[in-house]
Design an enzyme around this catalytic site. Structure first.
Site, short mmCIF file in Angstrom:
data_model
loop_
_atom_site.label_atom_id
_atom_site.label_comp_id
_atom_site.label_asym_id
_atom_site.label_seq_id
_atom_site.Cartn_x
_atom_site.Cartn_y
_atom_site.Cartn_z
N ALA A 83 0.80 -1.09 -0.06
CA ALA A 83 -0.14 0.01 0.07
C ALA A 83 0.89 1.42 -0.02
O ALA A 83 0.41 2.21 -0.53
CB ALA A 83 -0.96 -0.01 1.11
N HIS A 86 1.31 3.71 -3.24
CA HIS A 86 0.52 4.54 -3.49
C HIS A 86 0.63 6.03 -2.68
O HIS A 86 -0.03 6.90 -3.01
CB HIS A 86 -1.03 4.16 -3.64
N ASP A 93 12.14 8.70 -1.56
CA ASP A 93 13.30 9.46 -1.29
C ASP A 93 14.44 8.53 -0.88
O ASP A 93 15.57 8.65 -1.13
CB ASP A 93 12.85 10.51 -0.52
N GLU A 104 10.41 -2.41 -9.16
CA GLU A 104 9.25 -2.57 -8.47
C GLU A 104 8.10 -3.76 -8.75
O GLU A 104 8.26 -4.12 -10.04
CB GLU A 104 8.41 -1.34 -8.81
N ILE A 107 2.29 -8.20 -7.00
CA ILE A 107 1.72 -9.39 -7.56
C ILE A 107 0.47 -9.25 -8.43
O ILE A 107 0.26 -10.07 -9.45
CB ILE A 107 1.41 -10.14 -5.98
N SER A 108 -0.61 -8.45 -8.09
CA SER A 108 -1.77 -8.11 -8.92
C SER A 108 -1.42 -7.06 -9.90
O SER A 108 -0.36 -6.40 -9.70
CB SER A 108 -2.85 -7.73 -7.95
N ARG A 117 -5.04 2.60 -6.47
CA ARG A 117 -4.04 2.06 -6.97
C ARG A 117 -3.28 2.19 -8.01
O ARG A 117 -2.12 1.52 -8.35
CB ARG A 117 -4.39 0.48 -6.76
O1 CA2 Z 1 -0.24 -6.50 -5.99
C1 CA2 Z 1 0.42 -6.16 -5.13
O2 CA2 Z 1 1.65 -6.84 -4.78
C2 CA2 Z 1 0.30 -5.00 -4.04
O3 CA2 Z 1 1.58 -4.25 -3.89
C3 CA2 Z 1 -0.37 -5.61 -2.86
C4 CA2 Z 1 -0.81 -4.51 -1.88
C5 CA2 Z 1 -1.81 -3.46 -2.36
O4 CA2 Z 1 -2.08 -2.45 -1.53
C6 CA2 Z 1 -1.08 -2.74 -3.60
O5 CA2 Z 1 -2.02 -2.11 -4.35
C7 CA2 Z 1 -0.72 -3.96 -4.67
C8 CA2 Z 1 -1.54 -5.26 -0.71
C9 CA2 Z 1 -0.55 -6.38 0.00
C10 CA2 Z 1 -1.66 -6.96 0.76
O6 CA2 Z 1 -1.22 -8.56 0.88
C11 CA2 Z 1 -1.83 -9.29 1.38
C12 CA2 Z 1 -1.47 -10.43 1.20
C13 CA2 Z 1 -2.48 -11.65 1.54
C14 CA2 Z 1 -3.61 -11.41 2.35
C15 CA2 Z 1 -3.79 -10.20 2.57
C16 CA2 Z 1 -3.05 -8.97 2.06
#
Ligand code: CA2
Length: 151
Positions: A83, A86, A93, A104, A107-108, A117
């Protein structure tokens, strides 16, 4: 020449809630854990004589401190700031003080998700961005920094 210039250590940093990877929301983030990420990336790194140091924190300041420490030990950073991607000028910095390549990883595919996002502060510093490839994205990030730092 500084220690980090000769280093073959790749630091993989992970932001808030990624300690829950593989344990919650598998429909978005899959069922593999950070331990799986570390094992897969270490196997790839070892083929080229590199090592992996994987870290995770839920705190912005702790991630800034990890980036500062990487300045002394690492040749490259692969980072999923979660998070903080964003929101965090502080992480941007800190990354700007790191002299090696930064990749960078998400995963999604954040562009398929909510509007908030779609913007990344970290992308201002990253040499490359990999998203929507699941945890394989970390492996692609490691391959890329090896390509950028080996000669
Ligand atoms: O898609 C990604 O890797 C993100 O960086 C994951 C972040 C999200 O805030 C970004 O927008 C995209 C969230 C990570 C939360 O990770 C979890 C993993 C398993 C279960 C719940 C949350």
């Amino acid at each position: 020449m500084k220690v980090a210039d000769m280093s073959k250590e790749i630091v993989i940093l992970n932001g808030p809630n990624l300690n829950l990877l593989g344990k919650r929301e598998p429909h978005i983030y899959g069922s593999d854990t950070l331990a799986d990420v570390e094992r897969n990336c270490a196997a790839i790194a070892a083929q080229s004589g590199y090592t992996i140091k994987l870290q995770q924190s839920n705190s912005e300041g702790a991630i800034v401190d990890m980036i500062h420490a990487a300045r002394e030990t690492a040749c490259a950073i692969v980072i999923n700031p979660a998070a903080y991607t964003h929101t965090s000028v502080a992480i941007l910095d800190a990354l700007s003080t790191f002299e090696g390549p930064v990749i960078e990883v998400h995963i999604s595919n954040t562009h398929k998700r909510e509007e908030f996002r779609h913007h990344s502060y970290v992308s201002k510093r990253a040499e490359g961005v990999i998203m929507g490839c699941g945890i394989q994205g970390y492996e692609f990030g490691v391959m890329r920094v090896i390509a950028l730092t080996s000669n």
